[in-house]
Structures are given as C-alpha cells and as structure tokens.
Design an enzyme around this catalytic site. Structure first.
Site, mmCIF file in Angstrom:
data_model
loop_
_atom_site.group_PDB
_atom_site.id
_atom_site.type_symbol
_atom_site.label_atom_id
_atom_site.label_comp_id
_atom_site.label_asym_id
_atom_site.label_seq_id
_atom_site.Cartn_x
_atom_site.Cartn_y
_atom_site.Cartn_z
ATOM 1 N N HIS A 17 83.067 65.844 131.959
ATOM 2 C CA HIS A 17 82.974 67.272 131.622
ATOM 3 C C HIS A 17 84.131 67.619 130.690
ATOM 4 O O HIS A 17 85.295 67.482 131.074
ATOM 5 C CB HIS A 17 83.066 68.130 132.889
ATOM 6 C CG HIS A 17 81.960 67.847 133.857
ATOM 7 N ND1 HIS A 17 80.762 68.531 133.845
ATOM 8 C CD2 HIS A 17 81.848 66.924 134.846
ATOM 9 C CE1 HIS A 17 79.973 68.056 134.799
ATOM 10 N NE2 HIS A 17 80.606 67.076 135.411
ATOM 11 N N ASN A 43 76.759 70.950 131.114
ATOM 12 C CA ASN A 43 76.731 72.141 131.993
ATOM 13 C C ASN A 43 77.734 73.199 131.554
ATOM 14 O O ASN A 43 78.574 73.642 132.321
ATOM 15 C CB ASN A 43 76.942 71.755 133.465
ATOM 16 C CG ASN A 43 78.306 71.164 133.749
ATOM 17 O OD1 ASN A 43 78.893 70.503 132.887
ATOM 18 N ND2 ASN A 43 78.824 71.389 134.940
ATOM 19 N N HIS A 137 72.195 64.324 139.017
ATOM 20 C CA HIS A 137 73.071 64.822 140.082
ATOM 21 C C HIS A 137 72.216 64.808 141.345
ATOM 22 O O HIS A 137 71.394 65.698 141.555
ATOM 23 C CB HIS A 137 73.592 66.230 139.756
ATOM 24 C CG HIS A 137 74.538 66.754 140.798
ATOM 25 N ND1 HIS A 137 75.866 66.991 140.553
ATOM 26 C CD2 HIS A 137 74.351 67.044 142.107
ATOM 27 C CE1 HIS A 137 76.457 67.409 141.661
ATOM 28 N NE2 HIS A 137 75.548 67.461 142.615
ATOM 29 N N HIS A 252 89.108 72.491 136.124
ATOM 30 C CA HIS A 252 89.074 73.922 136.439
ATOM 31 C C HIS A 252 90.526 74.375 136.491
ATOM 32 O O HIS A 252 91.410 73.590 136.849
ATOM 33 C CB HIS A 252 88.429 74.169 137.811
ATOM 34 C CG HIS A 252 86.967 73.872 137.870
ATOM 35 N ND1 HIS A 252 86.000 74.747 137.426
ATOM 36 C CD2 HIS A 252 86.303 72.779 138.319
ATOM 37 C CE1 HIS A 252 84.797 74.208 137.614
ATOM 38 N NE2 HIS A 252 84.955 73.010 138.141
HETATM 39 C C1 NCD Z 1 81.370 69.516 138.029
HETATM 40 C C2 NCD Z 1 81.890 70.646 137.141
HETATM 41 O O1 NCD Z 1 82.871 71.301 137.507
HETATM 42 O O2 NCD Z 1 81.323 70.857 136.065
HETATM 43 N N1 NCD Z 1 81.989 69.608 139.324
HETATM 44 C C3 NCD Z 1 82.114 68.609 140.216
HETATM 45 O O3 NCD Z 1 82.570 68.872 141.326
HETATM 46 N N2 NCD Z 1 81.805 67.368 139.921
HETATM 47 C C4 NCD Z 1 79.898 69.599 138.114
HETATM 48 C C5 NCD Z 1 79.277 68.361 138.713
HETATM 49 O O4 NCD Z 1 79.236 67.307 138.084
HETATM 50 O O5 NCD Z 1 78.802 68.452 139.853
HETATM 51 ZN ZN ZN Z 2 79.783 65.874 136.844
#
Ligand code: NCD
Ligand code: ZN
Length: 351
Positions: A17, A43, A137, A252
């Site tokens: 991500h 996403n 997923h 995050h």
């Molecule tokens: C991912 C995200 O924050 O985009 N979070 C995670 O806990 N892995 C989304 C995902 O891959 O499930």
């Molecule tokens: Zn992921």
C-alpha cells in the site's frame, strides 16, 4: 559470501500500500531502495477501478520514486460492476498485473468491494482467459463470524467454490494467516499461490495484547494464534515455490492508529527485507530467502527475475520510533527495537 554478509537477487514486494498525495511521497522511497518492483494495492479513496485511473496513479507513484530504479506493478480494484471489457483494457495496458478482490467491508477503504463474487463471473471468465491474476483479501465479512475465523470461512464458502468454477484462474491468496490457508495453497494447482507478511511470520495474536493494547500490531487479517504462525514458518522453511514475499506494508498516521477506533495496517517498508532476512535466519532457512523474496513471485506472475542484486550485512541497528508521513508521523513495525541485518546502500538510491 560470509555468514555476516548475504547477497541475493534484488527482491520484489508482491503486496504493498503506497497511498497517494503527501503520504505517498513519504513512504515510496522506503520500498524503492530495496525492491525492484512492487504490486501496488488500489484501495485509495476513491479506489482505482479503471485503467485510466491507474495511469494517473502510476504517474503519481513514478514522481514519488524519481531517481530510483523501481517499477510499480499496478492493480485494479474489482467491484460488483467491473465489466469484462476492463480486463481487455487492463491486458492491453501491459502495466496492470492483477485485479484485487476486497470483500465489501473487509478492511481499510473496502466499502466499494465485492458484495457477492458470483456477480463478477463474466469478468472472472475474462481474467481466466487473459491469464490476469485475481489477488484476494480472503476474509468472510458477515458480522456474526468470529474475527479469528474469517479466513477459514472465506476458504470454505468463497474460495473453494470459486476455484471449482474457474479451475484455471490465476489466484494469489494475499497475506495468508492460518494453517488452513497454508494447506489450501500447498495442495492447490500451480495457478494458486500466496503472499506472506513479516508480521504474520514474526508475531501471533498475543502481540496485540502484550502489556496492554498494542495498536501498532493491528492489521487485517488480524494476527492469529501460535499454531497458525508456526504453520506459516513451516511453509517458508519448506522452500515451496507457491509462497512469496508480500509485505502488506500499510501506513496510517500515529494519530489514526492510536485512536478510540484505530485503523488496521502495519507499516513495514522501512525495513522489510531486513526483517524477512532475520526471520529466515532465525528459522535456519537463509538458503530459502532468495527464492521467496526474488524468484517465486516473478515466476508466478510470468515476469522476468531481476538481474541486479542487493547485499545485506549482519549489523545491529535500531528502528526509529517514528518516521514522517506527510505533515504527520507514523510508527513503523518494530519501532525502537534492534534488528540484526542491514541493507547496504546501493546504486538504486539517488545520490
Ligand atoms: C490495509 C490498509 O490499510 O490499506 N490494512 C491492513 O491491515 N492490511 C488494507 C488491507 O490490505 O487489508
Ligand atoms: Zn493489504
């Protein structure tokens, strides 16, 4: 090569991500300094659902990694309404390497996800024909299902029937967390593989509660109990070519993690290959690292293996407590802890 130094073919990250905007600029160089390529998760908010959107996102990523020799491998977010024509466009584009299935509501930014996979059958048919992989997923989302059972229920209720309907569809079962998933993939045909994250190899669910609630160990799929962690470690020791590196590094901000309703996601891109190397060493499986990190992924996706190498040195270093994330901060995986392998700076790093 001595036991204090390890040189392997440059690895790739098959699940990443990168976010967008300032967050992207903050995190992308961590990946680009170690990995030659990465499968980029779609996403965003709103999600990347079309080739046209993916082109714009690709441009943004390339600007964020300017000077690095790094190739983003793009994916599209599958929805109930993705038309089969989008698959033809994706294949023609050459830079879309997979379609991502998020069951609706499963995780961060998955509201636009698939409500019933059977609604996608025409599109899955086109993917099977085009050889375009489905990246899954794998968690069932019905609210009554125990959060620790979601992967297993998904296998039984969705994945198994899906593989029966589309026996030749290429599937990557992303970030597997359970013995059931490891067994399913091991026993499946060559068209089914899986990625494994560093956190699911290194930790089990005790790490969520060790000395108090630990939001920085919270990701989805959530950490499972010890027997599942052991099953994943067994898989990497086995050297099976059906499993490969995918960090699921998911940044995050510190504020969003340390909150009354904390976000799911662990950021591991700052030290990904170093953490995997420590795990493989600890498992007595350093000789299996290169295939896991650098061969099995491209072989499955039908892409060439990288030609350059990276070198790691056995040197202790301390992971910082925070890194910048745009105007904010993020807390990286294993913050404040000492790790015993360090990637040598290479020509891939801009001077
Ligand atoms: C991912 C995200 O924050 O985009 N979070 C995670 O806990 N892995 C989304 C995902 O891959 O499930
Ligand atoms: Zn992921």
């Amino acid at each position: 090569m001595t036991k204090n130094q390890l040189t392997i073919t440059r690895p790739d990250d098959w699940h990443l991500h990168l976010r967008d905007g300032e967050a992207l600029t903050s995190v992308a160089p961590f990946t680009a300094r170690q990995f030659a390529r990465a499968i980029i998760m779609p996403n965003l908010n709103p999600p990347i659902t079309t080739v046209i959107q993916a082109v714009a996102y690709l441009d943004e990523i390339l600007a964020a990694v300017e000077g690095y020799d790094f190739e983003p491998l793009m994916t599209l977010y599958l929805t109930d309404n993705t038309p089969p024509e989008e698959i033809i466009a994706a294949r023609k584009s050459c830079f879309i390497k997979g379609m991502k299935l998020y069951p609706a509501g499963a995780t961060t930014n998955s509201d636009a996800g698939v409500t019933d996979i059977r609604l996608c059958d025409a599109t899955l048919e086109a993917m099977q024909k085009a050889g375009l992989p489905l990246l899954i997923h794998g968690e069932a989302t019905a609210p009554q299902i125990d959060v620790f059972d979601r992967e297993k229920v998904f296998i039984d209720e969705t994945l198994l029937p899906l593989t029966q309907r589309f026996p030749d569809l290429k599937i990557v079962f992303e970030h597997i967390t359970t013995k059931e998933a490891a067994d399913f993939v091991s026993q499946a045909g060559d068209n089914i593989a899986a990625t494994i994250t560093p956190q699911h190899l290194l930790l089990n669910r005790n790490a969520l509660f060790q000395g108090g609630l630990q939001p920085h160990n919270y990701c989805l799929p959530v950490l499972k109990r010890d027997i599942h962690q052991q099953a994943l470690l067994k898989v990497i020791r086995s050297g099976s070519n059906k499993f490969f590196l995918g960090t699921d590094s998911a940044p995050h901000s510190k504020n969003k993690k340390e909150s009354a309703c904390g976000c799911a996601g662990i950021f591991s891109a700052h030290a990904a290959i170093e953490i995997y190397t420590s795990i493989f060493e600890q498992q007595g499986a350093l000789d299996k690292l290169e295939a896991f990190a650098s061969f099995n992924g491209p072989d499955f996706y039908g892409l060439p293996r990288n030609k350059t190498t990276v070198t790691l040195h056995k040197t202790d270093w301390e992971i910082p407590n925070t890194y910048p994330l745009g105007d904010e901060k993020l807390v990286p995986f294993l913050a404040g802890q000492t790790i015993n392998w360090k990637l040598a700076e290479t020509a891939a790093t801009p001077q």
